[in-house]
Each structure stands twice: as structure tokens, then as C-alpha cells.
Motif scaffolding. Structure first.
Motif, short mmCIF file in Angstrom:
data_model
loop_
_atom_site.label_atom_id
_atom_site.label_comp_id
_atom_site.label_asym_id
_atom_site.label_seq_id
_atom_site.Cartn_x
_atom_site.Cartn_y
_atom_site.Cartn_z
N GLU A 46 0.84 -1.09 -0.04
CA GLU A 46 -0.04 0.07 -0.07
C GLU A 46 0.84 1.33 0.01
N LYS A 125 -1.34 2.04 6.24
CA LYS A 125 -2.66 1.72 5.25
C LYS A 125 -2.94 0.48 5.32
N ARG A 126 -1.65 -0.20 5.41
CA ARG A 126 -1.91 -1.93 5.26
C ARG A 126 -2.29 -2.44 6.26
N LYS A 128 -4.43 -1.01 8.63
CA LYS A 128 -5.75 -0.80 8.71
C LYS A 128 -6.70 -1.49 7.71
N GLN A 129 -6.21 -1.86 6.51
CA GLN A 129 -6.84 -2.70 5.47
C GLN A 129 -7.18 -4.13 6.18
N GLU A 132 -9.89 -3.65 8.82
CA GLU A 132 -11.21 -3.52 8.47
C GLU A 132 -11.80 -5.07 7.78
N LYS A 133 -10.79 -5.69 7.15
CA LYS A 133 -11.38 -7.13 6.81
C LYS A 133 -11.68 -7.95 7.82
N THR A 156 -6.01 -10.10 0.92
CA THR A 156 -6.17 -8.61 0.89
C THR A 156 -5.25 -7.73 0.26
N ARG A 157 -3.91 -8.28 -0.08
CA ARG A 157 -3.01 -7.77 -0.50
C ARG A 157 -3.08 -7.31 -1.98
#
Length: 398
Positions: A46, A125-126, A128-129, A132-133, A156-157
């Protein structure tokens, strides 16, 4: 600083590297040297700055005793992986402090002090990503195992991309600007925290180290009668990390820290405060050290003495077998399930015996607590006082 921490981790893992071969009916461990392959990345998918090193250990290692290459036995490495992480963080913290940088420990992570949380969020951000998942799935990071967490990361990457450094610099500056930050402002806050560390840093005296070690042992005895060395090291490091956070503790190099840790253990043993047992499997197998304080030893001796005294006495109260069966039937009707034969036998054994000491053994979930509930019900009816003791709060409540 980062490379020094990686070197430290490799050194510690190599100390835990063994090979295993069969000797008669035993699996004997022998010391070995491993080959370590490393490759370093400094960016997440990210575009977050994310310095990290991958370490690969081939499955073949060199046995020290005869120089032969044989299979790696990785049990100790996996068993002590949390300790390895903590040692790596210790080394990184020490190296950063030597460069005048203030650090603090946040749960299992080492962080630079003076970096605003907003800035951390911009460049996380990574993380947080992934969070969130997990939130979307209705679970937290603490509830899942490592394999599932790795699966979430893989699924998710994004695909990797190649960017020039000047492109990244522009991208990062733009993100900071949108949040009302500049490089200069970040550096100013960061340097202020570092000046505070230099002005207020402290070290631990030998006596303070020994007292901290004593506190660690006392707290661990709340959970364990025997304390293995790995557990002791981890808990002691946690307290050292807390002092870094709370008291601006300046760390020594890890070799010196490790040496003093061992010297303090030996000194406490010479003083009679601490005892050590070493257990091994075979002449050349891995040695496991266990520690216990003199106070704990006296408690155990008192327990043994009491057990011996009770073993020569008969328990005065015995319950009629028919009454036990009636109470079991009543319990089953109230609960809506039937006791297993082993559970029913345990109830009978406890209440239909004149022995002063009985031991009921069973795996987790076998139904020991349920059996004890029936025993307590009958004991209450007979006016027999019962006291429940357990090593944890939850078990005690049950």
C-alpha cells in the motif's frame, strides 16, 4: 540499527538449532549450525514505508559433533519464537537508543517516541486494511491464530509495484500535506522527544536488577510451581520494557544484559533464595532449566507433609451408594443430560471412600467440574463443608 537486530535474531536462532537422531528408544538432540538466507524490503504493497527482513532457514543443518548435514529439528525454535521476537526488539531498542533515539514498547511492538498518531495512521494503511477485513468478518486479531491471520493478509494484498524513490517521496509528502503535516513538523516533534530521553535517561543498578528479578519470580509463582527459563526470560524482559516506557531506562547491549541475568540468577541461588533443576533427555539432548524460590519450596514441602499426615487418617463421612445414585439421577434430570460412566464413577469414588486424599485426573473438557458439582450438591445436603481451590480465577468461579 535494524541490521544489528536481524543479526541478533539470527544468532539467537542458531543457538536454538538442533538436529535429532534416534538412539535406542530415545530421540536425542544434538547441536547444529544453520544456514540463514535474508532479503530485505522497505515498502508495503500500500506504499507504506515498512522496513522488514525475511529470514529463510534451509531444512538441512550441519551437525557440530561430526560435521555431517542432516535434518533440522525445529521444536525449540518454534517453542521459543516469542522470546526470539522480544530479543530482537531489545536489540533494536538498544541500537536506536545508542543513536540518541527515544523508543517505547506498545504491546508486542517497538515504536519511535515523538511520532504523532495521525502520522502513524497515514503510513499504516496496510494494517488498517487488514483490520477492516477482520471487522467485516466480525472477528478481532486476538481471536484468530497465526495461520488465519496470514491467510487474511494474502487475500487482501495488492500486486507488487515498482516505484522510483522520488515518486514515493512526492506521494508521502502529499499525504502528509492533506493531514496538515510537513516533514519539518514531524522532525521537530521527534527531536523534542529524543532530547527529553537524553536529559532524563536512567540505568538499573545490580541490586535493582535483582529486585526486579525477584518480583518476576514472585508473580510467576502465582501461576506456576516450577518456572522454566524461557518463561522467566520473557516475563523479565516485559518488566524491562515497561521501565523503558515509564522510567526512560537506557538499555545495555544484549550480551551484557544476558550475562547479568545469568549472574543474578546464580547469585540468588547462592543466597538460598532460588533453586534450579535441570532436566535432560539423554546425555546430549536439550537441557531445560526450571526455577523455584525457597518460599515456594517451603509451600510444597508443607503440602507434602500435610498429605502424608492425612494419608494415615480415614475420612469420617461416607455416603450411602443408593443416595449417591438418587442424587446423580436428580442432577441429570435438572440438567437435561446424562453423566458419562467415568463421571459417575468419580462421584462414587469421592463420596463412597474413607480415604483422606483422592485424585481425579482427566483431560480438559472430560467433565471433572461437572462431577465436582454433583459432589458439592450431596455434600451440602449432608452438611459437609466444601472449599473450591483453583490456580485461575475462572476455574475458581466454576
Amino acid at each position: 540499527a535494524w541490521n544489528k537486530a536481524v543479526e541478533r535474531i539470527i544468532s539467537e536462532v542458531n543457538e536454538m538449532t538442533y538436529t535429532r537422531r534416534r538412539y535406542k528408544d530415545l530421540h536425542v538432540h544434538e547441536k547444529a549450525d544453520a544456514l540463514f538466507l535474508t532479503f530485505q524490503h522497505d515498502l508495503s504493497r500500500e506504499r507504506d514505508p515498512q522496513l522488514h527482513t525475511h529470514i529463510v532457514i534451509p531444512a538441512k543443518v550441519k551437525r557440530i559433533s561430526d560435521g555431517k548435514y542432516t535434518s533440522l529439528s525445529n521444536e525449540k525454535i518454534f517453542k521459543d519464537k516469542t522470546l526470539i521476537d522480544m530479543i530482537g526488539n531489545y536489540e533494536l531498542a538498544y541500537q536506536l537508543q545508542q543513536r540518541g533515539i527515544k523508543v517505547h514498547f506498545e504491546k508486542d511492538n517497538l515504536e519511535l517516541t515523538g511520532i504523532n498518531q495521525t502520522v502513524k495512521d497515514i503510513f499504516s494503511k496496510r494494517s488498517k486494511q487488514i483490520e477492516e477485513k477482520l471487522k467485516e468478518l466480525g472477528i478481532s486479531k486476538e481471536e484468530i491464530n497465526r495461520s488465519f491471520y496470514d491467510y487474511i493478509k494474502r487475500t487482501t494484498r495488492k500486486e507488487k509495484e515498482t516505484l522510483e524513490q522520488n515518486e514515493l517521496d512526492k506521494f508521502w509528502e502529499q499525504q502528509l500535506k492533506q493531514a496538515g503535516y510537513t516533514r519539518e513538523k514531524i522532525i521537530e516533534e521527534y527531536e523534542r522527544a529524543n532530547r527529553e530521553f537524553q536529559e532524563n535517561k536512567k540505568t538499573l543498578s545490580r541490586e535493582e536488577e535483582k529486585e526486579l528479578l525477584k518480583e518476576t519470580l514472585t508473580d510467576l509463582h502465582e501461576q506456576y510451581s516450577l518456572i522454566d527459563e524461557t518463561t522467566l526470560q520473557k516475563e523479565y524482559l516485559k518488566r524491562i520494557f515497561a521501565k523503558v516506557n515509564e522510567e526512560n531506562l537506557e538499555l545495555t547491549d544484549y550480551d551484557s544484559f544476558k550475562q547479568r541475568f545469568q549472574e543474578n540468577l546464580q547469585e540468588l541461588q547462592r543466597e538460598g533464595y532460588l533453586h534450579r533443576n535441570a532436566l535432560t533427555l539423554g546425555a546430549t539432548s536439550i537441557e531445560h532449566s526450571y526455577f523455584y524460590t525457597e518460599q515456594q519450596r517451603q509451600i510444597e514441602l508443607s503440602n507434602v507433609k500435610t498429605a502424608k499426615e492425612l494419608a494415615n487418617k480415614q475420612y469420617a463421612v461416607q455416603v450411602d451408594k443408593k443416595e449417591i445414585e438418587q442424587e446423580i439421577e436428580k442432577f441429570q434430570q435438572e440438567k437435561g443430560f446424562t453423566l458419562a460412566k467415568e463421571q459417575s464413577d468419580a462421584v462414587h469414588k469421592i463420596l463412597d471412600s474413607n480415604s483422606s486424599i483422592l485424585v481425579i485426573e482427566g483431560d480438559a473438557g472430560a467433565g471433572k467440574t461437572t462431577s465436582m458439582e454433583v459432589v458439592k450438591n450431596i455434600a451440602d445436603q449432608k452438611g459437609i463443608k466444601t472449599i473450591g481451590l483453583a490456580p485461575t480465577g475462572k476455574a475458581g468461579e466454576e
